[in-house]
Enzyme design. Structure first.
Site, PDB file in Angstrom:
ATOM      1  N   CYS A 186       0.798  -1.349   0.019  1.00 17.14           N
ATOM      2  CA  CYS A 186       0.045   0.041   0.059  1.00 17.14           C
ATOM      3  C   CYS A 186       0.919   1.110  -0.035  1.00 17.14           C
ATOM      4  O   CYS A 186       1.161   1.778   0.935  1.00 17.14           O
ATOM      5  CB  CYS A 186      -1.167   0.016   1.171  1.00 17.14           C
ATOM      6  SG  CYS A 186      -1.804  -1.701   1.414  1.00 17.14           S
ATOM      7  N   ALA A 187       1.539   1.539  -1.130  1.00 11.23           N
ATOM      8  CA  ALA A 187       2.589   2.404  -0.946  1.00 11.23           C
ATOM      9  C   ALA A 187       2.291   4.027  -1.056  1.00 11.23           C
ATOM     10  O   ALA A 187       3.064   4.836  -0.727  1.00 11.23           O
ATOM     11  CB  ALA A 187       3.528   1.847  -2.326  1.00 11.23           C
ATOM     12  N   PRO A 189       1.425   7.782  -0.541  1.00 12.39           N
ATOM     13  CA  PRO A 189       2.051   8.600  -1.379  1.00 12.39           C
ATOM     14  C   PRO A 189       3.580   8.366  -1.826  1.00 12.39           C
ATOM     15  O   PRO A 189       3.983   8.922  -2.729  1.00 12.39           O
ATOM     16  CB  PRO A 189       1.795  10.033  -0.737  1.00 12.39           C
ATOM     17  CG  PRO A 189       2.023   9.767   0.698  1.00 12.39           C
ATOM     18  CD  PRO A 189       1.392   8.366   0.997  1.00 12.39           C
ATOM     19  N   SER A 191       6.584   8.207   0.303  1.00 11.51           N
ATOM     20  CA  SER A 191       7.868   8.450   0.818  1.00 11.51           C
ATOM     21  C   SER A 191       8.516   7.130   1.400  1.00 11.51           C
ATOM     22  O   SER A 191       9.694   7.166   1.508  1.00 11.51           O
ATOM     23  CB  SER A 191       7.397   9.157   2.163  1.00 11.51           C
ATOM     24  OG  SER A 191       6.619   8.884   3.089  1.00 11.51           O
ATOM     25  N   ASP A 217      -0.617   0.503  -5.348  1.00 10.28           N
ATOM     26  CA  ASP A 217      -1.797   1.033  -4.533  1.00 10.28           C
ATOM     27  C   ASP A 217      -3.014   0.935  -5.118  1.00 10.28           C
ATOM     28  O   ASP A 217      -2.997   0.691  -6.471  1.00 10.28           O
ATOM     29  CB  ASP A 217      -1.365   2.548  -4.653  1.00 10.28           C
ATOM     30  CG  ASP A 217      -2.019   3.086  -3.211  1.00 10.28           C
ATOM     31  OD1 ASP A 217      -1.539   3.218  -2.206  1.00 10.28           O
ATOM     32  OD2 ASP A 217      -3.292   3.712  -3.633  1.00 10.28           O
ATOM     33  N   ASP A 244      -5.731  -3.985  -5.889  1.00 13.63           N
ATOM     34  CA  ASP A 244      -6.081  -4.259  -4.351  1.00 13.63           C
ATOM     35  C   ASP A 244      -5.445  -5.055  -3.840  1.00 13.63           C
ATOM     36  O   ASP A 244      -4.955  -6.353  -4.109  1.00 13.63           O
ATOM     37  CB  ASP A 244      -7.576  -4.791  -4.410  1.00 13.63           C
ATOM     38  CG  ASP A 244      -8.171  -5.173  -3.304  1.00 13.63           C
ATOM     39  OD1 ASP A 244      -7.496  -4.753  -2.275  1.00 13.63           O
ATOM     40  OD2 ASP A 244      -9.319  -5.445  -3.097  1.00 13.63           O
ATOM     41  N   CYS A 323      -0.879   3.888  11.342  1.00 17.51           N
ATOM     42  CA  CYS A 323      -0.600   5.029  11.955  1.00 17.51           C
ATOM     43  C   CYS A 323      -1.856   5.259  12.923  1.00 17.51           C
ATOM     44  O   CYS A 323      -2.481   6.397  12.983  1.00 17.51           O
ATOM     45  CB  CYS A 323      -0.419   6.268  11.195  1.00 17.51           C
ATOM     46  SG  CYS A 323      -1.433   6.243   9.620  1.00 17.51           S
TER      47      CYS A 323
END
Length: 741
Positions: A186-187, A189, A191, A217, A244, A323
């Protein structure tokens, strides 16, 4: 309400308020620099349910709750990371420490003393820094304009990444090496992806590392953001795909003439989450937080992590991160995955891998709370009416022995008040053996394949219809992983022999629902293509040049750009065009000149790919001094005679066309720039020019101590020999195309 009426209402509110919108954004309503700008009401940084939930779960040590909440209400400090693989990293670090950080000493902004940025104690080689300046203050303060300009320009040219401190942790714990095959599930944006690319290029003298990064993504638009981030690093070893993650297709590679399933050495699984660790920058979370988000995301997170574990090679390492601070998204997913793996996966002890980082061990006990505040300690307590919302995988393991064997305390939870960061969760998993549902007895040679079912569930059901139990996903005649089956069936790619050779087009729409733009195909240049010999002759490319890795994006008509990928990515592209949607790959190495046929070679070098190409070029190289580089970067078309006598001697007898300008540092002069520079240029009739993007140009000049330039450009002054780049200079892509004459 339409956009115009919203704009009018906002304007009226601003006129009614004392002071301008700018003033309000800076200090109106005591927002501590973190509230909404314009006429919107300030978000109150309070949520009673949030406090009740986390106090009950005891994720914060005794006596630290007030500090924890206080830290969450403060704006997040700005952090930046110097890209580690560029040979210029040390020079940028030197420039930051000795120039920009010195200028910040004793500076006050809005009555607040600016702290000089400090290195993150746990990040290797002082390559990551944080400051108490929020991003908003950086943008708005005239005293910080020069520093802000530096950050923006260096970010654009890929030498600095402005990245949240905690988001740097997962790639470090992945411990990737240049030979590793890496999947970022799930790369966007991007960074973390850029960090992984840096690790591949740890040795700058190797243009094509053996490893590669496949960055995926699910969101087509975010994939282009990902491409933009990755492009700044100009690597031939990155491929961006759009799937997905919970059912990302299994890919194949050709190994000694046999099709084998591709297993990754490293997998980064940074899953979508409720994001309550990001409250310091996403203020919206304060208002919207509820446990419902976590309950809804848990199933998806578990499916993604399971799919990652299946594609990991034995002995490989997978990092799972969120996160979020919520154990439903964190420990519950890990515990469920470990339980399903039946010993195939185990949590690695990484407590000593990042000295200096403060973290809390993972929880071993937790409860589940509904959005209206009802608690459940075990699955048996959940009424039948709640079974769709609450699942058994959300609870800690019942058996204390099993729970102890999982070592959930090896997970890391980063709390905001410990090191002034965001909140974060990381777990590092190591694969010991195949997943239990993939352990099937080896098939006898020549035995007919099972009548139905593809090798992997991916293409058959790319949109990942919900599967009640992830085991079902693979229990069908899915990907057999035992060695004898690694070559099985290979989706009978022989059927594709009628395809054009070396063309990797988009997957057929019958098999996969595709969203977003239809991508151009990736066409590899055939070995006997007449396009290549003039290029090879003009640049005297060595025999080791991997011409098989050159590709273009057009099947018919004039090929305007040539790209280059590594040998391994070529293998992936050629063997998977039917099952994967590739958004972008390859680094641009040559562009066609508008009037190229007049010269011996129709293609000029592209600055983007010059560091990849340079080791193979043996002709048209001009060695230049530091003074020459300054002249070439500050003057649009300097005459040969302006260069040093050494450079003039090399260039005067050269034929017109594209050239390489190489600066080699002199170790005997430590005060001069100590990193090599390779630039693309054009040798005209009597002058020479560089084809370097604006920000890269400013970067090199900064490294040589010329700073004033960017400001002059900003004021719109006509550039003199001192200025960095003229507004219409050939650093713009359009200008560069036209300026080839």
């Amino acid at each position: 309400m339409g956009r115009r009426s919203r704009g009018r209402r906002l304007q009226q509110q601003q006129q009614q308020r004392p002071g301008s919108a700018e003033d309000g954004a800076e200090d109106g309503g005591k927002r501590s620099g973190a509230g909404w700008e314009g006429g919107y009401p300030e978000i109150v940084k309070e949520n009673k349910l949030f406090e009740h939930y986390y106090q009950e779960l005891k994720i914060v040590p005794e006596g630290e709750w007030d500090q924890f909440m206080e830290a969450l209400r403060e704006p997040l400090p700005a952090t930046l990371r110097i890209t580690g693989y560029k040979s210029h990293a040390k020079e940028i670090l030197h420039c930051l420490k000795n120039k920009y950080f010195k200028e910040l000493e004793d500076l006050e902004v809005d009555g607040q003393k600016v702290e000089v940025p400090q290195p993150l104690s746990w990040y290797p080689e002082e390559l990551a820094w944080h400051t108490n300046l929020s991003r908003k203050i950086l943008r708005k303060s005239p005293q910080l304009e020069k520093f802000h300009q530096f950050l923006v320009s260096e970010t654009e040219s890929g030498n600095i990444s402005r990245q949240e401190a905690v988001s740097m942790i997962p790639p470090l714990l992945l411990n990737a090496h240049p030979h590793h095959k890496i999947l970022d599930m799930c790369a966007a944006p991007g960074s973390k992806t850029t960090q992984l690319i840096e690790m591949l290029h740890a040795d700058m003298s190797v243009p094509f590392p053996e490893g590669f990064v496949i960055a995926n993504d699910v969101d087509n638009k975010r994939c282009y953001l990902l491409v933009h981030q990755a492009k700044r690093l100009s690597s031939p070893c990155i491929m961006v795909v759009n799937h997905d993650a919970s059912c990302i297709p299994r890919l194949q590679m050709d190994v000694n003439g046999k099709k084998e399933i591709l297993f990754y050495d490293r997998i980064l699984c940074d899953v979508p989450c409720s994001g309550d660790g990001t409250m310091r920058k996403n203020i919206d979370v304060w208002k919207k937080w509820s446990t419902l988000n976590s309950l809804q995301l848990h199933g998806l997170q578990l499916r993604i992590a399971t799919r990652g574990a299946e594609q990991l090679v034995e002995g490989g390492r997978m990092v799972y991160s969120t996160c979020s601070l919520n154990p439903i998204e964190d420990e519950a997913v890990i515990a469920s995955l470990l339980e399903k793996s039946e010993g195939a996966l185990e949590l690695a002890d990484v407590s000593s891998e990042l000295p200096g980082l403060k973290w809390m061990p993972g929880l071993t006990q937790w409860k589940v709370m509904t959005k209206d505040g009802q608690w459940f300690a075990a699955w048996a307590d959940v009424p039948h009416s709640r079974h769709t919302q609450i699942r058994p995988t959300m609870f800690p393991p019942k058996d204390p022995e099993k729970s102890q064997a999982m070592h959930l305390e090896r997970c890391l939870r980063i709390l905001p008040h410990h090191q002034n960061t965001g909140g974060f969760f990381v777990a590092v998993l190591v694969k010991k053996s195949s997943m239990p549902w993939n352990k099937r007895p080896p098939k006898l040679q020549g035995e007919s394949a099972e009548p139905r079912g593809p090798v992997q569930p991916g293409p058959a059901d790319p949109m990942g219809r919900s599967v009640s139990h992830p085991l079902e996903l693979e229990s069908k005649p899915a990907a057999g992983i035992s060695d004898t089956e690694a070559t099985e069936r290979a989706e009978n790619l022989e059927n594709n022999e009628n395809k054009k050779d070396g063309v990797c087009g988009p997957p057929p729409s019958k098999k996969m629902k595709l969203f977003g733009f239809k991508e151009d195909p990736f066409v590899f240049i055939p070995e006997d293509d007449p396009l290549f010999p003039p290029i090879q002759k003009f640049y005297a490319l060595g025999p080791s040049f991997p011409k098989m890795n050159l590709l273009t994006r057009t099947v018919e008509g004039k090929r305007r750009q040539l790209y280059m990928v590594s040998k391994e990515l070529r293998n992936v592209l050629l063997n998977n065009s039917e099952r994967v949607k590739v958004i972008n790959t390859g680094v641009k190495v040559w562009c066609r000149n508008n009037s190229g046929e007049e010269f011996d070679c129709a293609f000029r070098l592209a600055q983007e790919g010059i560091y990849t190409l340079y080791p193979f070029i043996n002709s048209r190289i001009i060695t230049v001094s530091m003074e020459d580089v300054k002249i070439l970067l500050t003057q649009e078309n300097p005459f040969f005679r302006k260069l040093s006598s050494e450079a003039y001697g090399q260039v005067k007898d050269m034929a017109k066309g594209s050239v390489v300008l190489k600066y080699e540092p002199d170790p005997m002069k430590p005060d001069t720039l100590q990193c090599p520079i390779v630039l693309c240029g054009w040798r005209g009739k009597a002058s020479i020019r560089t084809f370097v993007p604006k920000n890269e140009r400013l970067h090199y000049l900064r490294m040589m101590g010329l700073e004033v330039l960017a400001e002059k450009k900003k004021e719109g002054a006509v550039p003199t020999s001192e200025s960095a780049a003229s507004p219409g200079a050939p650093e713009d892509k359009a200008g560069a195309e036209q300026g080839a004459e």
